[in-house]
Design a protein around this motif. Structure first.
Motif, PDB file in Angstrom:
ATOM      1  N   SER A 162       7.947  -4.854   5.785  1.00 20.57           N
ATOM      2  CA  SER A 162       6.924  -5.889   5.942  1.00 20.57           C
ATOM      3  C   SER A 162       7.451  -7.271   5.577  1.00 20.57           C
ATOM      4  N   SER A 163       8.344  -7.332   4.590  1.00 23.78           N
ATOM      5  CA  SER A 163       8.885  -8.630   4.180  1.00 23.78           C
ATOM      6  C   SER A 163       9.745  -9.255   5.273  1.00 23.78           C
ATOM      7  N   LYS A 164      10.348  -8.432   6.106  1.00 19.32           N
ATOM      8  CA  LYS A 164      11.182  -8.957   7.192  1.00 19.32           C
ATOM      9  C   LYS A 164      10.349  -9.649   8.267  1.00 19.32           C
ATOM     10  N   PHE A 165       9.061  -9.284   8.332  1.00 20.93           N
ATOM     11  CA  PHE A 165       8.183  -9.866   9.349  1.00 20.93           C
ATOM     12  C   PHE A 165       7.110 -10.762   8.736  1.00 20.93           C
ATOM     13  N   ASP A 166       7.253 -11.064   7.457  1.00 24.75           N
ATOM     14  CA  ASP A 166       6.269 -11.890   6.747  1.00 24.75           C
ATOM     15  C   ASP A 166       4.857 -11.346   6.924  1.00 24.75           C
ATOM     16  N   ALA A 167       4.738 -10.023   6.880  1.00 15.97           N
ATOM     17  CA  ALA A 167       3.442  -9.373   7.071  1.00 15.97           C
ATOM     18  C   ALA A 167       2.928  -8.845   5.740  1.00 15.97           C
ATOM     19  N   SER A 168       1.617  -8.781   5.627  1.00 15.00           N
ATOM     20  CA  SER A 168       1.004  -8.214   4.433  1.00 15.00           C
ATOM     21  C   SER A 168       1.101  -6.695   4.496  1.00 15.00           C
ATOM     22  N   ALA A 169       1.722  -6.117   3.473  1.00 17.75           N
ATOM     23  CA  ALA A 169       1.945  -4.671   3.484  1.00 17.75           C
ATOM     24  C   ALA A 169       0.858  -3.898   2.762  1.00 17.75           C
ATOM     25  N   SER A 170      -0.116  -4.596   2.176  1.00 17.77           N
ATOM     26  CA  SER A 170      -1.083  -3.911   1.318  1.00 17.77           C
ATOM     27  C   SER A 170      -1.943  -2.914   2.094  1.00 17.77           C
ATOM     28  N   LEU A 171      -2.612  -3.393   3.164  1.00 12.19           N
ATOM     29  CA  LEU A 171      -3.457  -2.484   3.931  1.00 12.19           C
ATOM     30  C   LEU A 171      -2.630  -1.440   4.673  1.00 12.19           C
ATOM     31  N   VAL A 172      -1.473  -1.851   5.172  1.00 14.30           N
ATOM     32  CA  VAL A 172      -0.578  -0.903   5.832  1.00 14.30           C
ATOM     33  C   VAL A 172      -0.157   0.180   4.848  1.00 14.30           C
ATOM     34  N   TRP A 173       0.134  -0.230   3.622  1.00 16.19           N
ATOM     35  CA  TRP A 173       0.529   0.734   2.588  1.00 16.19           C
ATOM     36  C   TRP A 173      -0.598   1.716   2.301  1.00 16.19           C
ATOM     37  N   GLY A 174      -1.835   1.229   2.227  1.00 14.03           N
ATOM     38  CA  GLY A 174      -2.957   2.114   1.953  1.00 14.03           C
ATOM     39  C   GLY A 174      -3.138   3.161   3.035  1.00 14.03           C
ATOM     40  N   ALA A 175      -3.044   2.740   4.298  1.00 12.28           N
ATOM     41  CA  ALA A 175      -3.198   3.686   5.404  1.00 12.28           C
ATOM     42  C   ALA A 175      -2.043   4.681   5.437  1.00 12.28           C
ATOM     43  N   HIS A 176      -0.822   4.189   5.254  1.00 14.55           N
ATOM     44  CA  HIS A 176       0.341   5.076   5.258  1.00 14.55           C
ATOM     45  C   HIS A 176       0.301   6.057   4.089  1.00 14.55           C
ATOM     46  N   SER A 177      -0.116   5.597   2.930  1.00 13.53           N
ATOM     47  CA  SER A 177      -0.168   6.470   1.756  1.00 13.53           C
ATOM     48  C   SER A 177      -1.169   7.598   1.965  1.00 13.53           C
ATOM     49  N   ALA A 178      -2.337   7.262   2.506  1.00 15.75           N
ATOM     50  CA  ALA A 178      -3.352   8.289   2.754  1.00 15.75           C
ATOM     51  C   ALA A 178      -2.851   9.319   3.762  1.00 15.75           C
ATOM     52  N   PHE A 179      -2.220   8.841   4.831  1.00 22.99           N
ATOM     53  CA  PHE A 179      -1.717   9.769   5.851  1.00 22.99           C
ATOM     54  C   PHE A 179      -0.540  10.581   5.319  1.00 22.99           C
ATOM     55  N   ALA A 180       0.326   9.947   4.532  1.00 23.03           N
ATOM     56  CA  ALA A 180       1.464  10.666   3.955  1.00 23.03           C
ATOM     57  C   ALA A 180       0.986  11.775   3.022  1.00 23.03           C
ATOM     58  N   PHE A 181      -0.017  11.481   2.211  1.00 22.64           N
ATOM     59  CA  PHE A 181      -0.572  12.487   1.311  1.00 22.64           C
ATOM     60  C   PHE A 181      -1.198  13.629   2.107  1.00 22.64           C
ATOM     61  N   ALA A 182      -1.885  13.286   3.195  1.00 26.18           N
ATOM     62  CA  ALA A 182      -2.490  14.312   4.046  1.00 26.18           C
ATOM     63  C   ALA A 182      -1.421  15.207   4.665  1.00 26.18           C
ATOM     64  N   CYS A 183      -0.339  14.604   5.155  1.00 30.02           N
ATOM     65  CA  CYS A 183       0.750  15.391   5.749  1.00 30.02           C
ATOM     66  C   CYS A 183       1.403  16.300   4.715  1.00 30.02           C
ATOM     67  N   ALA A 184       1.609  15.778   3.511  1.00 29.84           N
ATOM     68  CA  ALA A 184       2.254  16.566   2.463  1.00 29.84           C
ATOM     69  C   ALA A 184       1.409  17.772   2.077  1.00 29.84           C
ATOM     70  N   MET A 185       0.104  17.575   1.939  1.00 30.81           N
ATOM     71  CA  MET A 185      -0.767  18.679   1.543  1.00 30.81           C
ATOM     72  C   MET A 185      -0.935  19.695   2.675  1.00 30.81           C
ATOM     73  N   ALA A 186      -1.023  19.218   3.912  1.00 35.70           N
ATOM     74  CA  ALA A 186      -1.103  20.143   5.045  1.00 35.70           C
ATOM     75  C   ALA A 186       0.184  20.957   5.159  1.00 35.70           C
ATOM     76  N   PHE A 187       1.314  20.303   4.957  1.00 35.72           N
ATOM     77  CA  PHE A 187       2.605  20.997   4.969  1.00 35.72           C
ATOM     78  C   PHE A 187       2.647  22.078   3.893  1.00 35.72           C
ATOM     79  N   ALA A 188       2.149  21.760   2.706  1.00 34.19           N
ATOM     80  CA  ALA A 188       2.150  22.730   1.610  1.00 34.19           C
ATOM     81  C   ALA A 188       1.283  23.941   1.944  1.00 34.19           C
ATOM     82  N   VAL A 189       0.127  23.694   2.535  1.00 33.10           N
ATOM     83  CA  VAL A 189      -0.780  24.794   2.877  1.00 33.10           C
ATOM     84  C   VAL A 189      -0.157  25.707   3.931  1.00 33.10           C
TER      85      VAL A 189
END
Length: 288
Positions: A162-189
């Motif tokens: 995000s810093s390379k494009f001068d973009a705000s990473a906060s909301l992107v981080w929130g969406a990615h974190s939620a999806f990453a957590f979902a993928c990790a838990m689905a993978f575990a199951v």
């Protein structure tokens, strides 16, 4: 004549990732320490900014209809991801993904933009993950601590991109974190399901990662497209880099590092093999 089925390219890649898992762990640890040492404030600002934006969005939007209209692309992408988890991973994987996403956004809501909260909250999360990793005999417990470790690594990558494009990473981080957590838990199951059927640890992890290939990659594409439309991401090059970063994080680092978990204790003593009884039709008697 060799009648054994040859592994495909995806399976071969995943098997190689397991062979080089120690290298992946060392690279991730070095990179994470570097991220924390040089950009700790930037990494901490990600959950703070994401929770502030999430809280403001909830406060400014009144009613369920307004919430849906303001984030309809993200909502459609989330529903599509859950459906894919159910189709490819089963109902339990879909439920695990929904619970993980809800917990992620609940954590952002509880954080409330407080600057003193990210470190204690992550400490509590890591402590719970370690305790479950050691004592709890559940598949999600085996993946929770590896996710907590690799989550910092993913946060550092997103901050750099995000810093390379001068973009705000906060909301992107929130969406990615939620999806990453979902993928990790689905993978575990899904991995736990294969282990319960008696599949060896390495085989169960490879099968689970291969089984969730479509939900993880297509879901990441949908998520990035939704973020682009709903949150005004600068350009598609930024989106492509996000997708590459996420795919590398999941299949090169999280998948490899999760194999260090105590999965073997979940394995059933006897392997179940599904046999399909095929009734052969008796040949018709020839009339003399």
């Amino acid at each position: 004549m060799d009648l054994r089925e040859k592994p495909g390219k995806v399976q071969t890649f995943l098997e190689w990732m397991l062979r080089f898992r120690l290298i992946a762990l060392v690279v991730m640890v070095i990179a994470t320490v570097s991220f924390v040492a040089t950009g700790w404030q930037e990494i901490v600002s990600l959950p703070i900014g994401s929770s502030e934006a999430f809280g403001m969005w909830l406060a400014e939007t009144e009613g369920a209809k307004a919430l849906w209209e303001s984030a309809r692309y993200l909502g459609v992408a989330s529903i599509a991801c859950v459906v894919m988890f159910i189709v490819f991973g089963g109902v339990r994987a879909g439920v695990a993904s929904v619970v993980a996403m809800l917990l992620s956004f609940a954590g952002l809501y509880v954080l409330g933009g407080a600057e003193s909260m990210p470190l204690p909250m992550f400490g509590i999360f890591a402590l719970v993950a370690i305790v479950m990793f050691i004592f709890v005999k559940l598949s999600v417990a085996c993946a929770l601590f590896p996710f907590a470790l690799s989550w910092l690594f993913l946060s550092g990558i997103l901050e750099i991109v995000s810093s390379k494009f001068d973009a705000s990473a906060s909301l992107v981080w929130g969406a990615h974190s939620a999806f990453a957590f979902a993928c990790a838990m689905a993978f575990a199951v899904v991995a736990g399901k294969h282990l319960a059927a008696g599949v060896p640890q390495a085989g169960a992890l490879v099968k689970a990662a291969k089984q969730l290939l479509v939900p993880v990659l297509v879901g990441a594409l949908l998520l990035i497209a939704a973020v682009t439309y709903d949150m005004g991401t600068p350009n598609w090059i930024y989106g492509v880099l996000q997708f590459v970063a996420y795919a590398v994080w999941f299949y090169v680092f999280f998948f490899s590092i999760s194999s260090f978990g105590p999965w073997e204790r979940l394995r059933s003593g006897s392997r179940r093999v599904e046999m399909k009884d095929k009734k052969k039709k008796a040949p018709a008697k020839k009339k003399k």
